[in-house]
Scaffold this active site. Sequence first.
Site, PDB file in Angstrom:
ATOM      1  CG  HIS A  17      30.319   8.579  65.461  1.00 33.15           C
ATOM      2  ND1 HIS A  17      30.412   7.548  64.549  1.00 33.15           N
ATOM      3  CD2 HIS A  17      30.917   9.646  64.879  1.00 33.15           C
ATOM      4  CE1 HIS A  17      31.036   7.981  63.469  1.00 33.15           C
ATOM      5  NE2 HIS A  17      31.347   9.237  63.634  1.00 33.15           N
ATOM      6  CB  CYS A  38      25.919   6.888  57.423  1.00 31.83           C
ATOM      7  SG  CYS A  38      26.612   5.298  56.949  1.00 31.83           S
ATOM      8  CE  LYS A  54      34.818  10.072  64.742  1.00 32.44           C
ATOM      9  NZ  LYS A  54      34.741   9.864  63.347  1.00 32.44           N
ATOM     10  CE1 TYR A 100      42.431  10.507  55.116  1.00 32.66           C
ATOM     11  CE2 TYR A 100      41.293   9.537  56.977  1.00 32.66           C
ATOM     12  CZ  TYR A 100      41.272  10.258  55.811  1.00 32.66           C
ATOM     13  OH  TYR A 100      40.090  10.740  55.335  1.00 32.66           O
ATOM     14  NE  ARG A 150      36.563  11.743  55.921  1.00 32.31           N
ATOM     15  CZ  ARG A 150      35.531  11.405  56.688  1.00 32.31           C
ATOM     16  NH1 ARG A 150      34.960  12.296  57.468  1.00 32.31           N
ATOM     17  NH2 ARG A 150      35.054  10.185  56.661  1.00 32.31           N
ATOM     18  CG  ASP A 179      32.473  12.981  63.550  1.00 31.23           C
ATOM     19  OD1 ASP A 179      31.811  12.219  62.811  1.00 31.23           O
ATOM     20  OD2 ASP A 179      33.573  12.663  64.030  1.00 31.23           O
ATOM     21  NE  ARG A 233      37.117   6.259  61.571  1.00 31.02           N
ATOM     22  CZ  ARG A 233      36.405   5.146  61.505  1.00 31.02           C
ATOM     23  NH1 ARG A 233      36.788   4.066  62.156  1.00 31.02           N
ATOM     24  NH2 ARG A 233      35.289   5.108  60.836  1.00 31.02           N
ATOM     25  CB  SER A 258      32.381   6.546  59.349  1.00 29.55           C
ATOM     26  OG  SER A 258      32.837   6.525  60.679  1.00 29.55           O
TER      27      SER A 258
HETATM   28  P1  GTP Z   1      31.947  10.939  58.882  1.00 30.64           P
HETATM   29  O1  GTP Z   1      32.596  12.269  58.793  1.00 30.64           O
HETATM   30  O2  GTP Z   1      32.742   9.843  58.256  1.00 30.64           O
HETATM   31  O3  GTP Z   1      31.548  10.575  60.283  1.00 30.64           O
HETATM   32  O4  GTP Z   1      30.637  10.983  57.916  1.00 30.64           O
HETATM   33  P2  GTP Z   1      29.203  11.660  58.034  1.00 30.64           P
HETATM   34  O5  GTP Z   1      28.286  10.779  58.809  1.00 30.64           O
HETATM   35  O6  GTP Z   1      29.334  13.063  58.482  1.00 30.64           O
HETATM   36  O7  GTP Z   1      28.679  11.614  56.518  1.00 30.64           O
HETATM   37  P3  GTP Z   1      28.440  12.784  55.453  1.00 30.64           P
HETATM   38  O8  GTP Z   1      27.378  13.740  55.869  1.00 30.64           O
HETATM   39  O9  GTP Z   1      29.750  13.359  55.089  1.00 30.64           O
HETATM   40  O10 GTP Z   1      27.860  11.957  54.215  1.00 30.64           O
HETATM   41  C1  GTP Z   1      28.578  10.911  53.619  1.00 30.64           C
HETATM   42  C2  GTP Z   1      28.010  10.545  52.282  1.00 30.64           C
HETATM   43  O11 GTP Z   1      26.605  10.269  52.383  1.00 30.64           O
HETATM   44  C3  GTP Z   1      28.136  11.673  51.241  1.00 30.64           C
HETATM   45  O12 GTP Z   1      28.550  11.108  50.022  1.00 30.64           O
HETATM   46  C4  GTP Z   1      26.761  12.226  51.140  1.00 30.64           C
HETATM   47  O13 GTP Z   1      26.521  12.780  49.874  1.00 30.64           O
HETATM   48  C5  GTP Z   1      25.864  11.023  51.434  1.00 30.64           C
HETATM   49  N1  GTP Z   1      24.584  11.449  52.046  1.00 30.64           N
HETATM   50  C6  GTP Z   1      24.446  12.242  53.125  1.00 30.64           C
HETATM   51  N2  GTP Z   1      23.132  12.462  53.414  1.00 30.64           N
HETATM   52  C7  GTP Z   1      22.437  11.765  52.483  1.00 30.64           C
HETATM   53  C8  GTP Z   1      21.025  11.584  52.249  1.00 30.64           C
HETATM   54  O14 GTP Z   1      20.154  12.109  52.941  1.00 30.64           O
HETATM   55  N3  GTP Z   1      20.696  10.787  51.199  1.00 30.64           N
HETATM   56  C9  GTP Z   1      21.639  10.185  50.394  1.00 30.64           C
HETATM   57  N4  GTP Z   1      21.235   9.421  49.405  1.00 30.64           N
HETATM   58  N5  GTP Z   1      22.974  10.354  50.595  1.00 30.64           N
HETATM   59  C10 GTP Z   1      23.356  11.121  51.615  1.00 30.64           C
HETATM   60  C1  SPV Z   2      34.727   8.917  60.688  1.00 28.56           C
HETATM   61  O1  SPV Z   2      35.301   8.026  60.055  1.00 28.56           O
HETATM   62  O2  SPV Z   2      33.709   8.696  61.388  1.00 28.56           O
HETATM   63  C2  SPV Z   2      35.215  10.299  60.587  1.00 28.56           C
HETATM   64  C3  SPV Z   2      36.496  10.524  59.927  1.00 28.56           C
HETATM   65  O3  SPV Z   2      34.589  11.223  61.095  1.00 28.56           O
HETATM   66  S1  SPV Z   2      37.840  10.150  60.952  1.00 28.56           S
HETATM   67  O4  SPV Z   2      38.254  11.385  61.620  1.00 28.56           O
HETATM   68  O5  SPV Z   2      38.899   9.658  60.075  1.00 28.56           O
HETATM   69  O6  SPV Z   2      37.446   9.189  61.934  1.00 28.56           O
HETATM   70 MN    MN Z   3      32.677  10.424  62.094  1.00 31.44          MN
END
Ligand code: GTP
Ligand code: SPV
Ligand code: MN
Length: 601
Positions: free
Chosen positions: A234, A258, A214, A205, A385, A285, A77, A256
Amino acid sequence: MIKFQNKPLTESKYILDWIEDMAKMTKPDKIVWIDGSEEQAEALRAEAVSTGELIKLNPELLPNCYLHRTAVNDVARVEGRTFICTKKKEDAGNINNWIEPGECYARLTKLFTGSMQGRTMYIIPYAMGQVGSDFAKYGIELTDSIYVVLNMLIMTRVGAKVAEAMGDGKGFIKGLHSKATLDADNRYICHFPEDNTIWSVNSGYGGNVLLGKKCFALRIASYLGRKEGWMAEHMLILGIENPEGEIKYVSAAFPSACGKTNLAMLIPPEYYRKKGYKTWCVGDDIAWLRVGKDGRLWAINPENGFFGVAPGTNEHSNPNALHTAMRDTIFTNVGLNTDNNTVWWEGLNDNPPVHCINWKGEVWDYRKYDKADKVNTSAAHPNSRFTAMAKNCPCISKEFDNPAGVPISAIIFGGRRAKTAPLVYQSFNWQHGTFVGSIMASETTAAAAGAVGVVRRDPMAMRPFVGYDMGDYFAHWLEMGKVIPNPPKIFHVNWFRTDDEGHFIWPGFGDNMRVLMWILARCEGKVDAKETAIGYVPYAEDINIEGLDISKETLNDLLSVDKKSWLEDVENIKAFYEQIGERVPAELKEELAALEARLKK
Ligand code: GTP
Ligand code: SPV
Ligand code: MN
């Protein structure tokens, strides 16, 4: 009259006139309605494979899976090029970028004029939420990208039923997207909340172009939610089933990359599994939340699929996500193992492929991987992704399709903080909980273009996604608190505290269940807590660490509140509130003053 390649899915003059106007501007060679049928989707996949837009993966190992690579300058983004175009600048607020709508339409009209020449325009009628549900909202995305069509078919509910539900079309969200020339200097992601309109140009993207996600389900929907008395957030939605078969739902807002997808699909540690606990994913999400007739807050996931972060996803960290993505999935910007035509990313396993094409389309040498320069040396882009179907998720909730949604017991905020924020704490009440959300901060990630690892304030994980003034958004949270007779309790978590060597202290992932159990126990009034300056913090003995390699001292460290670093944070929050401007509600400024006073006591 414009000519369509197939039968139009609506007779609404309002919708057809709009499509005609957009087609006159963008000048596509052909115009095709997307009807949601498998035959049409299959034909589009075949076409995309023939042009190289998609690579078909090994059908035995990854049935119906494809790989797509975006332009190298188009991998996340672009918040700097995302605009909220309200008539008055102050309605977009100081945190959002703003262009006056007339000026913005004019500027983008130049970029859209003729941008679809030699291409096909696809018309995607889609629903966010279950068609016919009280929560549901409808949109149409016009796009010149097959990749966008195929992603929208996974991420949203598409087709004739939706077009029918739109009726005369008034109130639908008008989305226009063109890849145009992918010129990064003229990339614009523009929202006109007062016109129900989104225009996106020069990107291919994810969050920039899948306009249901979003752009609509957060930026436009947050604006509508404020007007109509509901919330677009979110947030993931997760169900936790106890051995008696009762399911409690929590929603959680993390910025994002996290950990939302990971928490949403968590597998409980063995200790809880043996007792009969189970977890169910409703969403990973986005949550739309409304007050139910019973006085509780109810949530749906408006999406129909997952656009999840690939790196770090593996059989141990998130087996549910991995299994979801093993069929019917589009991978974006991951590595291609050319020995068996499968995909690979950093953190999938310890065996990087010997013959591999990286996310840029170049031959990749795993021996040159350098953690300090992931973007240039990794097989997969850090923000690569998978787009996968919710119905393929092994732990998808049986309430996923329930048009009424699920009742929320707890709202959890969280960020990536190496220091300061403890593992978990509870707010004193809704107003204080809103304050806790408003002061969230997190280290930036690869999900958005720009520097990674810098602490920035990200209220409710919505900084890039609020479609109006941030101060007004806080006020809307406070208002909602007054109209929910039985509101969820509000918590804050941080899985990302590090030791002096920079290692994460808390094991995270499935073990986060241990923290959720404390949260649910608090919601049910079954466990005491220690009152601190920032909120209620657990007594170490109330977090179950059985089977973990963590001492009670370490746990106490994770739960500690360091007044000095919190007072530094207070100064930073004051500056941030200043930046948001005069619409920050007085209640939140009072909460900030009260926090400071408690810390100094
Ligand atoms: P968006 O799709 O961008 O909104 O991201 P998201 O909030 O769904 O994050 P996602 O669950 O994909 O995790 C992103 C990164 O954080 C990955 O590399 C995970 O491995 C890492 N991660 C997720 N949960 C944990 C956790 O509990 N501990 C640690 N150390 N890393 C974590
Ligand atoms: C985020 O960045 O919080 C995502 C991926 O979930 S995107 O759809 O690119 O916003
Ligand atoms: Mn997201």
